[in-house]
Design a protein around this motif. Structure first.
Motif, PDB file in Angstrom:
ATOM      1  N   THR A  91       9.156   0.134   9.521  1.00 59.37           N
ATOM      2  CA  THR A  91       8.593   1.338  10.170  1.00 59.37           C
ATOM      3  C   THR A  91       8.053   2.367   9.192  1.00 59.37           C
ATOM      4  OG1 THR A  91      10.793   2.361  10.248  1.00 59.37           O
ATOM      5  CG2 THR A  91      10.094   1.076  12.171  1.00 59.37           C
ATOM      6  N   ASN A  92       8.434   2.282   7.904  1.00 56.87           N
ATOM      7  CA  ASN A  92       7.974   3.316   6.965  1.00 56.87           C
ATOM      8  C   ASN A  92       6.728   2.917   6.190  1.00 56.87           C
ATOM      9  OD1 ASN A  92       8.784   1.563   4.923  1.00 56.87           O
ATOM     10  ND2 ASN A  92      10.629   2.715   4.402  1.00 56.87           N
ATOM     11  N   GLY A  93       6.137   1.784   6.537  1.00 55.84           N
ATOM     12  CA  GLY A  93       4.875   1.384   5.912  1.00 55.84           C
ATOM     13  C   GLY A  93       5.022   0.461   4.725  1.00 55.84           C
ATOM     14  N   THR A  94       6.246   0.141   4.301  1.00 60.76           N
ATOM     15  CA  THR A  94       6.422  -0.660   3.098  1.00 60.76           C
ATOM     16  C   THR A  94       5.900  -2.077   3.281  1.00 60.76           C
ATOM     17  OG1 THR A  94       8.351   0.628   2.444  1.00 60.76           O
ATOM     18  CG2 THR A  94       8.112  -1.550   1.461  1.00 60.76           C
ATOM     19  N   ILE A  95       6.390  -2.788   4.299  1.00 63.38           N
ATOM     20  CA  ILE A  95       5.952  -4.165   4.510  1.00 63.38           C
ATOM     21  C   ILE A  95       4.464  -4.209   4.846  1.00 63.38           C
ATOM     22  CG2 ILE A  95       6.223  -6.191   5.970  1.00 63.38           C
ATOM     23  CD1 ILE A  95       9.185  -5.510   6.230  1.00 63.38           C
ATOM     24  N   ALA A  96       4.015  -3.283   5.676  1.00 64.62           N
ATOM     25  CA  ALA A  96       2.587  -3.224   6.006  1.00 64.62           C
ATOM     26  C   ALA A  96       1.760  -3.036   4.747  1.00 64.62           C
ATOM     27  CB  ALA A  96       2.324  -2.097   6.997  1.00 64.62           C
ATOM     28  N   THR A 101      -1.069  -5.624   3.274  1.00 61.82           N
ATOM     29  CA  THR A 101      -2.436  -5.141   3.085  1.00 61.82           C
ATOM     30  C   THR A 101      -2.870  -5.308   1.635  1.00 61.82           C
ATOM     31  OG1 THR A 101      -2.138  -3.540   4.878  1.00 61.82           O
ATOM     32  CG2 THR A 101      -3.969  -3.170   3.361  1.00 61.82           C
ATOM     33  N   GLU A 102      -1.970  -4.999   0.701  1.00 65.17           N
ATOM     34  CA  GLU A 102      -2.299  -5.161  -0.716  1.00 65.17           C
ATOM     35  C   GLU A 102      -2.635  -6.623  -1.037  1.00 65.17           C
ATOM     36  OE1 GLU A 102      -2.295  -2.952  -3.543  1.00 65.17           O
ATOM     37  OE2 GLU A 102      -2.546  -1.494  -1.919  1.00 65.17           O
ATOM     38  N   PHE A 103      -1.822  -7.526  -0.520  1.00 64.31           N
ATOM     39  CA  PHE A 103      -2.107  -8.934  -0.806  1.00 64.31           C
ATOM     40  C   PHE A 103      -3.419  -9.365  -0.162  1.00 64.31           C
ATOM     41  CE2 PHE A 103      -2.095 -13.438   0.246  1.00 64.31           C
ATOM     42  CZ  PHE A 103      -1.939 -13.979  -1.024  1.00 64.31           C
ATOM     43  N   ASN A 104      -3.662  -8.953   1.080  1.00 64.54           N
ATOM     44  CA  ASN A 104      -4.889  -9.360   1.751  1.00 64.54           C
ATOM     45  C   ASN A 104      -6.120  -8.826   1.030  1.00 64.54           C
ATOM     46  OD1 ASN A 104      -5.452 -11.143   3.768  1.00 64.54           O
ATOM     47  ND2 ASN A 104      -5.191  -9.715   5.454  1.00 64.54           N
ATOM     48  N   ASP A 105      -6.039  -7.600   0.507  1.00 55.54           N
ATOM     49  CA  ASP A 105      -7.154  -7.048  -0.261  1.00 55.54           C
ATOM     50  C   ASP A 105      -7.393  -7.866  -1.525  1.00 55.54           C
ATOM     51  OD1 ASP A 105      -7.487  -5.090   1.642  1.00 55.54           O
ATOM     52  OD2 ASP A 105      -6.498  -3.504   0.493  1.00 55.54           O
ATOM     53  N   TRP A 106      -6.299  -8.222  -2.225  1.00 57.32           N
ATOM     54  CA  TRP A 106      -6.448  -9.052  -3.433  1.00 57.32           C
ATOM     55  C   TRP A 106      -7.036 -10.414  -3.071  1.00 57.32           C
ATOM     56  CZ3 TRP A 106      -4.218 -13.835  -4.139  1.00 57.32           C
ATOM     57  CH2 TRP A 106      -4.428 -14.422  -5.389  1.00 57.32           C
ATOM     58  N   PHE A 107      -6.522 -11.014  -2.012  1.00 56.11           N
ATOM     59  CA  PHE A 107      -6.999 -12.334  -1.584  1.00 56.11           C
ATOM     60  C   PHE A 107      -8.489 -12.280  -1.274  1.00 56.11           C
ATOM     61  CE2 PHE A 107      -6.971 -15.519   2.126  1.00 56.11           C
ATOM     62  CZ  PHE A 107      -7.354 -16.559   1.298  1.00 56.11           C
ATOM     63  N   ALA A 108      -8.934 -11.248  -0.570  1.00 51.14           N
ATOM     64  CA  ALA A 108     -10.356 -11.119  -0.248  1.00 51.14           C
ATOM     65  C   ALA A 108     -11.198 -10.989  -1.507  1.00 51.14           C
ATOM     66  CB  ALA A 108     -10.576  -9.922   0.677  1.00 51.14           C
ATOM     67  N   SER A 109     -10.670 -10.310  -2.511  1.00 50.25           N
ATOM     68  CA  SER A 109     -11.419 -10.149  -3.763  1.00 50.25           C
ATOM     69  C   SER A 109     -11.540 -11.473  -4.509  1.00 50.25           C
ATOM     70  CB  SER A 109     -10.736  -9.107  -4.655  1.00 50.25           C
ATOM     71  OG  SER A 109      -9.525  -9.609  -5.208  1.00 50.25           O
ATOM     72  N   MET A 163       5.833  -7.340  -4.977  1.00 50.72           N
ATOM     73  CA  MET A 163       6.187  -7.955  -3.719  1.00 50.72           C
ATOM     74  C   MET A 163       4.989  -8.434  -2.911  1.00 50.72           C
ATOM     75  SD  MET A 163       9.291  -8.407  -3.735  1.00 50.72           S
ATOM     76  CE  MET A 163       9.082  -9.257  -2.196  1.00 50.72           C
ATOM     77  N   GLN A 164       3.832  -7.799  -3.055  1.00 47.45           N
ATOM     78  CA  GLN A 164       2.678  -8.279  -2.314  1.00 47.45           C
ATOM     79  C   GLN A 164       2.342  -9.718  -2.698  1.00 47.45           C
ATOM     80  OE1 GLN A 164       2.696  -5.926  -4.587  1.00 47.45           O
ATOM     81  NE2 GLN A 164       0.727  -5.579  -5.594  1.00 47.45           N
ATOM     82  N   PHE A 165       2.578 -10.071  -3.982  1.00 46.61           N
ATOM     83  CA  PHE A 165       2.288 -11.434  -4.412  1.00 46.61           C
ATOM     84  C   PHE A 165       3.445 -12.375  -4.086  1.00 46.61           C
ATOM     85  CE2 PHE A 165      -0.308  -8.837  -7.427  1.00 46.61           C
ATOM     86  CZ  PHE A 165      -1.519  -9.128  -6.835  1.00 46.61           C
ATOM     87  N   GLY A 166       4.672 -11.858  -4.064  1.00 47.58           N
ATOM     88  CA  GLY A 166       5.789 -12.676  -3.617  1.00 47.58           C
ATOM     89  C   GLY A 166       5.612 -13.109  -2.173  1.00 47.58           C
ATOM     90  N   ILE A 167       5.197 -12.159  -1.329  1.00 46.66           N
ATOM     91  CA  ILE A 167       4.945 -12.473   0.075  1.00 46.66           C
ATOM     92  C   ILE A 167       3.767 -13.443   0.202  1.00 46.66           C
ATOM     93  CG2 ILE A 167       4.224 -11.525   2.295  1.00 46.66           C
ATOM     94  CD1 ILE A 167       5.649  -8.928   1.457  1.00 46.66           C
TER      95      ILE A 167
END
Length: 410
Positions: free
Chosen positions: A56-61, A65-73, A165-169
């Motif tokens: 709920t505090n935006g951490t997982i979101a 989002t960080e990983f998806n942005d990297w993946f798109a790049s 963690m964005q890359f771990g996920i």
């Protein structure tokens, strides 16, 4: 499966700058905002672990989002199809029945325990359109995360010391998407690659903060024109082919039925109606070919398509956008049989009519032979109405309401 062993440490909750959006907690998968297969996030807290509200505090979101942005790049714009609610990743909260210590002692079997808990909380693991990225507020005795063994990939936060963690996920999600098949050019044999320590699918995660998506595109990622996976690899070995990515759009096929009949097409597609009006939807992948076949119920006939198909034949189309169709079934026409004098009429579809008037619903457009049978001491004289002449038989082919008169005389 993920086998990287990392130092176990309690990971305090943090929020990525500019990403945090407070949202309400959800205990179930909320209605999808997009069509087609999606990756759904779950925040799982062991029975005795603290609830750090990462859902709920935006951490997982933020991590997603960080990983998806990297993946798109790295992919030229292709993204994960993340399940969202009100534009933000849809995250389900589950309080597990196991303690953190119990999960930690299970090793790779911990994912199986989580699956059992999911079923107890009515999480549908049989849905082919969902895979689950689980963030566990706990530790694992042998890995930061495990994935690729089914619809659930899990990251154990208390075992991921020093991991971005964005890359771990993302690493575990890619396991769930099929990376890395043993046919790859540099596979380790356990779902990882061995040619670059900075590769997303390196056994110990990227060595730097600037990971690479499949160096040489020869292990698990091969876009058209740059696909160097060995020829022996199946299509599923190339994550580019996964329907859980945005390069595979899905569209809705909506069919409205009027009247009484059924429309069939794909093995998974059937739309039936036996009253007045009905609507049915199906979600299909881009460029899916549909061969829709209408079949009327007794007493009705197929009157035609409107919308993306026209005419009265089967509808064959290739879906490239949302598609709307109407299939109309109309009641077969009624033919009025009238008898003047003493006699009766017989024929296919109805048997016999010996009354002064009979109302018969003949199949639309099908030939039906009527025969005039005089009573004793009577003779057939002639037909009138839709039949003509003096021969005792008449063939009709009703496509609209008709009247047939048979005249008998003493």
């Amino acid at each position: 499966m993920r086998r990287a062993v990392l130092v176990t440490v309690v990971l305090a909750a943090f929020v990525l700058p500019g990403r945090a959006l407070a949202v309400d907690r959800a205990f179930f998968d909320r209605p999808d905002e997009a069509l087609g297969p999606q990756i759904h996030a779950v925040y799982a807290v062991p029975s005795d672990a603290p609830d750090n509200a990462l859902d709920t505090n935006g951490t997982i979101a933020g991590w997603l989002t960080e990983f998806n942005d990297w993946f798109a790049s790295q992919s030229g714009g292709v993204r994960l199809r993340i399940d969202t609610f009100q534009g933000q990743p849809d995250i389900t909260f589950v309080r597990l029945r196991e303690t953190e210590a119990a999960l930690a002692a299970m090793g790779s079997a911990a994912n199986d325990a989580i699956r059992v808990d999911f079923q107890a909380f009515n999480v549908n693991l049989q849905d082919p359109d969902k895979i689950y990225a689980v963030l566990v507020e706990g530790a694992n005795s042998s890995a930061c995360g495990w994935g690729g063994g089914g619809p659930v990939s899990a990251v154990y936060l208390h075992s991921c010391n020093g991991v971005e963690m964005q890359f771990g996920i993302g690493h575990e999600i890619f396991h769930g998407l099929g990376a890395v098949n043993q046919c790859g050019a540099h596979t380790s044999g356990d779902g990882h690659v061995t040619d670059d320590a900075d590769d997303l699918m390196d056994p110990y995660l990227p060595a730097s903060g600037n990971p690479v998506l499949d160096l040489g595109h020869d292990d698990y990622w091969g876009p058209p024109g740059d696909d160097h996976l060995p020829a022996a690899c199946p299509a599923a070995a190339n994550v580019f082919n996964s329907v859980f990515l945005t390069n595979h759009p899905f569209f809705r096929v909506s069919i409205t039925l009027t009247g009484s009949g059924v429309v069939t097409g794909l093995s998974s597609f059937s739309c039936s109606q036996s009253s007045v009006v009905d609507e049915c939807d199906n979600v299909v992948e881009n460029q899916t070919q549909l061969d829709l076949r209408p079949k009327a119920y007794p007493g009705f006939h197929f009157a035609g398509w409107s919308g993306s198909c026209t005419g009265t034949s089967d509808c064959t189309l290739t879906v490239g956008a949302d598609t709307v169709l109407t299939a109309t079934f109309s009641q077969d026409p009624v033919t009025g049989l009238q008898i003047k004098g003493k006699g009766r009429l017989t024929g296919s579809f109805f048997g016999s009519c010996a009354k002064a008037a009979c109302m018969i619903r003949f199949p639309y457009g099908q030939k039906s032979v009527l025969r005039a049978v005089p009573a004793r001491h009577s003779r057939f004289v002639r037909w009138s109405g839709a039949c003509r002449g003096t021969a005792p038989t008449c063939t009709i082919k009703p496509t609209a309401a008709l009247t047939v008169v048979a005249v008998f005389a003493p």
